[in-house]
Design an enzyme around this catalytic site. Structure first.
Site, PDB file in Angstrom:
ATOM      1  N   VAL A 105     -26.948  -1.962  10.082  1.00  8.84           N
ATOM      2  CA  VAL A 105     -26.755  -1.367  11.405  1.00  8.84           C
ATOM      3  C   VAL A 105     -26.700  -2.443  12.489  1.00  8.84           C
ATOM      4  O   VAL A 105     -27.480  -3.405  12.470  1.00  8.84           O
ATOM      5  CB  VAL A 105     -27.900  -0.376  11.702  1.00  8.84           C
TER       6      VAL A 105
ATOM      7  N   GLY B  31     -28.616   0.258   5.333  1.00  7.56           N
ATOM      8  CA  GLY B  31     -27.420   1.083   5.136  1.00  7.56           C
ATOM      9  C   GLY B  31     -26.394   0.396   4.281  1.00  7.56           C
ATOM     10  O   GLY B  31     -25.692   1.029   3.487  1.00  7.56           O
TER      11      GLY B  31
ATOM     12  N   ILE C  90       2.675  28.714  20.523  1.00  8.05           N
ATOM     13  CA  ILE C  90       2.952  30.058  20.014  1.00  8.05           C
ATOM     14  C   ILE C  90       3.368  30.938  21.191  1.00  8.05           C
ATOM     15  O   ILE C  90       2.852  30.801  22.302  1.00  8.05           O
ATOM     16  CB  ILE C  90       1.704  30.644  19.314  1.00  8.05           C
TER      17      ILE C  90
ATOM     18  N   ALA D 143      -2.551  26.083  19.934  1.00  8.16           N
ATOM     19  CA  ALA D 143      -2.988  26.465  18.594  1.00  8.16           C
ATOM     20  C   ALA D 143      -1.889  26.276  17.556  1.00  8.16           C
ATOM     21  O   ALA D 143      -2.176  26.237  16.350  1.00  8.16           O
ATOM     22  CB  ALA D 143      -3.458  27.919  18.587  1.00  8.16           C
TER      23      ALA D 143
END
Length: 587
Positions: free
Chosen positions: A154, A197, A419, A459
């Site tokens: 880290v 890590g 749409i 969308a």
């Protein structure tokens, strides 16, 4: 090749062709597109070059991450992803790891390489999301994940950006466990010091191969030397830390080869030369199951009939200009052949079967241009290509479902303005049909990739194979013409400020301040929708030159057929038969 036959030649060989020769090139359009492509490639090169110099690392006896990948991968098989991704806004523009698709001894794998030029491959902000993207890709394609690991742990002065959240430091280790439990191996070559890590990066894969100077450990020597905290540092503490650090320099760090090869046996093999680790990775890749591509081929591989460079004329940089999507497809797929699905139904969508290197794939794309007497629910109207209507949504759901049934990977080519809206659209059930398409995509369980050629809007961006389909979208690409936004900036400004304009004008106020705010919003939309921004925040996984699109499609389709989770015999497929029967009924 000649020793293999092909199934159902009446369907899959000599399919109808699309596209047309280029009548006249558009050099101005090409110049605009290539300038953006060149700028993005320059930015990627600067990110890769940042940090410690190649010469410095080589002098210290280390290869850089890219030098390691060049040795590991088959020539010409590297397809980087998320090169500009930097959601953590790190100063060097990097998330500290390099990921992509590549071939090792002619087998596709997902590759992660710690960028040891930058803080010795430390965990930095945004890195975990990039790592989980790589694990997702391996899972969706059912192909091995290969680490070239060199992770110093880290970045301690930014631990709050890296460590403890839901999709942060520890997430990749759980993803590795998930991959192995479904039979996807993870092979790691380990270099340098990998504490904490970095140690879990090293231990969580399936096969561990180490360089002789590598180590992996729960904590580094510095952590071991500072395990009695007072809550502050005084001279006594500092001196103890100095002494502990000197002692650690004189001895092996925790978890060195002497421990994890000589005693625990976690390292399967150890090599004195860096190249030896990479050669060992190739050896283990050789031991992993994979189909020969000929098992799935339906035809001899062919180049498209029209050159890929024609795309610089076919795809206008000007977002308001229409173009012929079928000419685009003719530059991307084998022989410019395309078996179109329901060409007279849902004309705003071009869908059908194509071939890549002789391998079958499904294609869904937005038609561009005006559509007379359409949609049917508006009566005497004119539809606009790029917008989605009732028939197109139904058509896509049917085609996705058929491809899923026949286990055919899907390529989406998106250029959408959204749409259709308004009460007639609601009465035509577009809201429900959009969600029905999402249901079909999620239910498909087949690999899918998406290219936002120009516009990704509202969308419609989701339902046209967008990256929101995390279980199905292997990766998304953008181009120099890509714009992704919830709506066009001017539309957003109108939606946000129209009532305020009316209110202020009726009150006798000066409306210029509102106009200024509207223009500021339009500028923000422009700045935060263009290709480089989309790549940095992860809206797309890579911005690709138009002339490189076919290569990425070939890589995706080839990887999808390498070790599929399930099969459908070609003679048992419904999709080509449905297409032929529809054409016969409607001819």
């Amino acid at each position: 090749m000649d020793t293999f036959g092909y199934s159902m030649p009446g369907y899959f060989q000599n399919m109808p062709t699309i596209g047309a020769p280029l009548i006249a090139a558009n050099p101005e359009n090409e110049t605009e597109l290539k300038k953006i492509e060149d700028d993005i490639q320059k930015e990627i090169a600067e990110i890769l070059d940042s940090g410690r110099t190649d010469e410095s690392l080589n002098k210290a006896g280390q290869l850089t991450a890219m030098q390691r990948l060049n040795h590991l991968l088959d020539s010409g098989s590297w397809f980087p992803l998320d090169s500009l991704y930097n959601a953590g806004e790190n100063a060097d523009g990097s998330a500290g790891v390099i990921i992509g698709l590549g071939k090792i001894h002619d087998k596709w794998a997902v590759i992660i390489a710690s960028d040891n030029k930058k803080l010795a491959g430390a965990w930095v902000a945004g890195q975990a999301l990039k790592l989980t993207r790589a694990t997702d890709i391996a899972k969706q394609l059912n192909i091995p994940l290969v680490y070239v690991l060199n992770c110093s742990g880290v970045k301690l002065d930014e631990q709050e950006k890296v460590y403890a959240g839901r999709v942060t430091g520890g997430t990749p280790f759980f993803r590795h466990a998930d991959l192995m439990q479904i039979g996807i191996p993870i092979i790691v070559g380990i270099y340098g010091t990998n504490p904490a890590g970095g140690g879990y990066h090293a231990i969580s894969p399936t096969v561990l191969i180490a360089h002789e100077k590598a180590n992996m450990a729960v904590g580094g020597a510095g952590i071991v030397g500072g395990m009695n905290p007072k809550g502050y540092v005084d001279k006594e503490t500092a001196q103890a830390l100095i002494d502990a650090t000197k002692n650690s320099v004189e001895s092996d760090p925790p978890g060195s080869v002497s421990i994890h090869f000589g005693e625990t046996g976690f390292f399967r093999e150890v090599y004195a030369q860096e190249e030896g680790v990479l050669e060992a990775i190739k050896k283990y890749i050789d031991a992993i199951p994979a189909y020969n591509e000929n098992f799935f081929r339906v035809d001899q591989p062919k180049e498209p009939a029209y050159p890929i460079t024609d795309l610089y004329t076919h795809i206008p940089f000007n977002q308001r200009r229409a173009y012929d999507m079928r000419k685009v497809l003719g530059c991307l797929f084998d022989g410019s052949e395309f078996l179109e699905f329901k060409s007279s139904y849902g004309p705003e969508i071009v869908a059908g079967l194509a071939k890549v290197n002789g391998l079958l794939c499904g294609v869904i794309a937005n038609y561009q241009g005006m559509i007379p007497n359409y949609p049917e629910y508006l009566g005497n109207s004119v539809g606009v290509g790029g917008k989605l209507y009732r028939q197109g949504l139904i058509k896509m759901s049917e085609f996705v479902t058929l491809c899923a049934r026949d286990r055919i990977p899907l390529v989406w080519l998106q250029d959408t303005t959204g749409i259709d809206v308004g009460n007639p659209a609601e009465q035509a059930e577009l809201l429900g049909l959009g969600q029905s398409l999402i249901f079909s995509i999620q239910n498909a369980k087949i690999p899918q990739m998406e290219v936002t050629l120009r516009k990704g809007t509202a969308a419609a961006h989701y339902v046209l194979g967008g990256p929101q389909g995390n279980d199905t979208n292997v990766f998304s690409l953008g181009t120099a013409a890509t714009e992704i936004y919830v709506m066009h900036g001017e539309t957003a400004a109108a939606a946000m400020y129209a009532r305020r304009l009316v209110k202020d004008q009726d009150a006798g106020k000066d409306i210029q301040p509102i106009i200024d705010k509207m223009n500021d919003l339009i500028k923000k939309y422009q700045d935060k929708s263009r290709p480089d921004y989309c790549a940095k925040v992860g809206f797309v996984d890579e911005i690709v030159r138009l002339e490189g699109l076919r290569d990425y499609i070939c890589a995706f389709v080839g990887a999808a057929y390498q070790n599929p989770k399930s099969l459908c015999a070609f003679h048992q497929m419904l999709t080509p038969r449905v297409i032929r029967d529809w054409d016969a009924l409607n001819s």
